[in-house]
Design an enzyme around this catalytic site. Structure first.
Site, PDB file in Angstrom:
ATOM      1  N   GLY A 216     -20.232   3.464 108.771  1.00 35.37           N
ATOM      2  CA  GLY A 216     -20.161   4.826 108.231  1.00 35.37           C
ATOM      3  C   GLY A 216     -19.673   5.815 109.274  1.00 35.37           C
ATOM      4  O   GLY A 216     -18.633   5.621 109.909  1.00 35.37           O
ATOM      5  N   ASP A 218     -20.543   6.240 112.129  1.00 32.24           N
ATOM      6  CA  ASP A 218     -20.465   5.676 113.489  1.00 32.24           C
ATOM      7  C   ASP A 218     -19.272   4.741 113.658  1.00 32.24           C
ATOM      8  O   ASP A 218     -19.176   4.024 114.665  1.00 32.24           O
ATOM      9  CB  ASP A 218     -21.761   4.930 113.835  1.00 32.24           C
ATOM     10  CG  ASP A 218     -22.924   5.898 113.975  1.00 32.24           C
ATOM     11  OD1 ASP A 218     -22.685   7.037 114.425  1.00 32.24           O
ATOM     12  OD2 ASP A 218     -24.058   5.541 113.592  1.00 32.24           O
ATOM     13  N   GLY A 219     -18.373   4.686 112.679  1.00 34.74           N
ATOM     14  CA  GLY A 219     -17.148   3.905 112.843  1.00 34.74           C
ATOM     15  C   GLY A 219     -17.304   2.449 112.436  1.00 34.74           C
ATOM     16  O   GLY A 219     -18.001   2.133 111.471  1.00 34.74           O
ATOM     17  N   ASP A 246     -14.693  -1.235 101.265  1.00 37.54           N
ATOM     18  CA  ASP A 246     -13.565  -2.040 100.762  1.00 37.54           C
ATOM     19  C   ASP A 246     -12.290  -1.652 101.518  1.00 37.54           C
ATOM     20  O   ASP A 246     -11.420  -2.493 101.784  1.00 37.54           O
ATOM     21  CB  ASP A 246     -13.341  -1.793  99.266  1.00 37.54           C
ATOM     22  CG  ASP A 246     -14.620  -1.881  98.466  1.00 37.54           C
ATOM     23  OD1 ASP A 246     -15.580  -2.503  98.952  1.00 37.54           O
ATOM     24  OD2 ASP A 246     -14.681  -1.306  97.363  1.00 37.54           O
TER      25      ASP A 246
HETATM   26  O1  LIG Z   1     -22.187  -3.941  92.121  1.00 37.31           O
HETATM   27  P1  LIG Z   1     -21.254  -4.368  93.232  1.00 37.31           P
HETATM   28  O2  LIG Z   1     -20.323  -5.432  92.788  1.00 37.31           O
HETATM   29  O3  LIG Z   1     -21.964  -4.680  94.509  1.00 37.31           O
HETATM   30  O4  LIG Z   1     -20.382  -3.101  93.617  1.00 37.31           O
HETATM   31  C1  LIG Z   1     -19.463  -2.603  92.684  1.00 37.31           C
HETATM   32  C2  LIG Z   1     -18.968  -1.261  93.133  1.00 37.31           C
HETATM   33  O5  LIG Z   1     -20.024  -0.306  93.255  1.00 37.31           O
HETATM   34  O6  LIG Z   1     -18.377  -1.387  94.415  1.00 37.31           O
HETATM   35  C3  LIG Z   1     -17.143  -0.716  94.463  1.00 37.31           C
HETATM   36  C4  LIG Z   1     -17.110   0.161  95.678  1.00 37.31           C
HETATM   37  O7  LIG Z   1     -17.286  -0.581  96.834  1.00 37.31           O
HETATM   38  C5  LIG Z   1     -16.996   0.014  93.150  1.00 37.31           C
HETATM   39  O8  LIG Z   1     -15.663  -0.022  92.749  1.00 37.31           O
HETATM   40  C6  LIG Z   1     -17.889  -0.735  92.203  1.00 37.31           C
HETATM   41  O9  LIG Z   1     -18.401   0.017  91.145  1.00 37.31           O
END
Ligand SMILES: O=P(O)(O)OC[C@@]1(O)O[C@H](CO)[C@@H](O)[C@@H]1O
EC number: 2.7.1.56
Length: 305
Positions: A216, A218-219, A246
């Site tokens: 976050g 903190d990089g 992601d």
């Molecule tokens: O419920 P999961 O699969 O852990 O997370 C799904 C999710 O929260 O992660 C993504 C953001 O990282 C969103 O696009 C999606 O709604």
């Protein structure tokens, strides 16, 4: 080519209120965004915007499944999904004056035959890298992820929760835990940078060739066979943090596809995340200049191993 597998895709509904949420009150707003989401799908979107070759896969069904498929088609993201006889979920992020609320559905029931079809789909695509991203829907197990890992001649990346990272069995190319996932995966307390490095090194020793830890504000850290690298977060305006992790994984994978170094892969991860937090939900921000590395991110070697 990177094949991203999202076992549990979602329509991401991001809705914004200029007031705190209160029980018993009907809050109204004009500010709502719907995007195709789920961690692997986000990686496919961001990696494609970073000029690397990606195809999105996983399970889709029902009206929300159709929304996700149509949205990816409209955005020119290649996809090859397994159609299931159950409804893809809707996840909601509420951005209110008192904070960011994330409401995720567990997802639809998946059958063993759906998993078999997913493995065949992965094999037919012959990716160099296969990423499994996000939670597992009911009916799919970690053994299925290990099966995907071993089903082809690809390097396998995982962007999954700490409880999953703790139990995976196959050898993995890279995982991307955040602070709490590092703690859950290792059973350690992770507060300081030293704690995060110790936990990431433990995961590396358990069979993850690269551990990319997103911390976050903190990089991020990258533990490799030979060193521990660190990069600070950029000082940017944050709309919400959905998709930030992601984005770190996407920058890393795209950089590797472009043949860049470990340090540049970490740098590109941090830069991509700094753009994604500036837009609502899992929309794709402008990322062209991330590739040209115009914004300086100082990567330091914390230590050699
Ligand atoms: O419920 P999961 O699969 O852990 O997370 C799904 C999710 O929260 O992660 C993504 C953001 O990282 C969103 O696009 C999606 O709604």
């Amino acid at each position: 080519m990177i094949l991203t597998v999202t076992p549990n895709p979602a329509v991401d509904h991001t809705i914004h209120f200029d007031e705190p949420l209160q029980p018993g009150v009907v809050h109204r707003t004009d500010d709502a965004v719907f995007t195709a989401g789920g961690k692997g799908i986000n990686v496919a979107k961001y990696v494609s915007a970073l000029d690397a070759d990606a195809t999105a896969s996983g399970f889709l069904g029902g009206h929300f499944g159709k929304f996700v498929r149509d949205r990816l088609d409209a955005d020119g993201i290649a996809s090859d999904f397994v159609t299931v006889d159950a409804d893809t979920r809707l996840n909601t992020t509420v951005l209110a004056e008192d904070g960011e609320y994330k409401l995720n559905h567990n997802g639809p029931q998946i059958r063993a035959a759906d998993v078999d079809e997913l493995v065949e789909t992965a094999q037919a695509n012959e990716p160099d890298t296969l990423l499994v991203g996000g939670s597992l829907p009911p009916g799919m197990s970690l053994a299925d992820v290990d099966r995907l890992a071993r089903a082809g001649d690809w390097q396998i990346a995982v962007d999954m929760g700490g409880e999953y990272l703790a139990e995976l069995d196959a050898d993995y190319y890279v995982c991307k835990p955040n602070r709490s996932e590092l703690a859950t995966a290792t059973g350690r307390t992770v507060e300081t940078e030293a704690d995060a490095i110790a936990a990431a090194e433990e995961l590396h020793a358990r069979g993850f060739e690269y551990v990319l830890a997103s911390l976050g504000a903190d990089g991020a850290l990258l533990v490799t066979d030979s060193e521990v690298l660190s990069a600070p977060a950029l000082d940017v305006e944050v709309v919400d943090t959905v998709g930030a992790g992601d984005a770190v994984m996407s920058g890393f994978l795209a950089a590797r596809e472009h043949g860049l170094s470990d340090a540049d892969a970490l740098r590109m991860g941090v830069l991509t995340a700094s753009r994604v937090v500036g837009v609502a939900g899992t929309r794709v921000p402008h990322l062209e200049d991330v590739l040209t590395n115009e914004t300086h991110v100082e990567v330091t070697t914390v230590r050699s191993r």
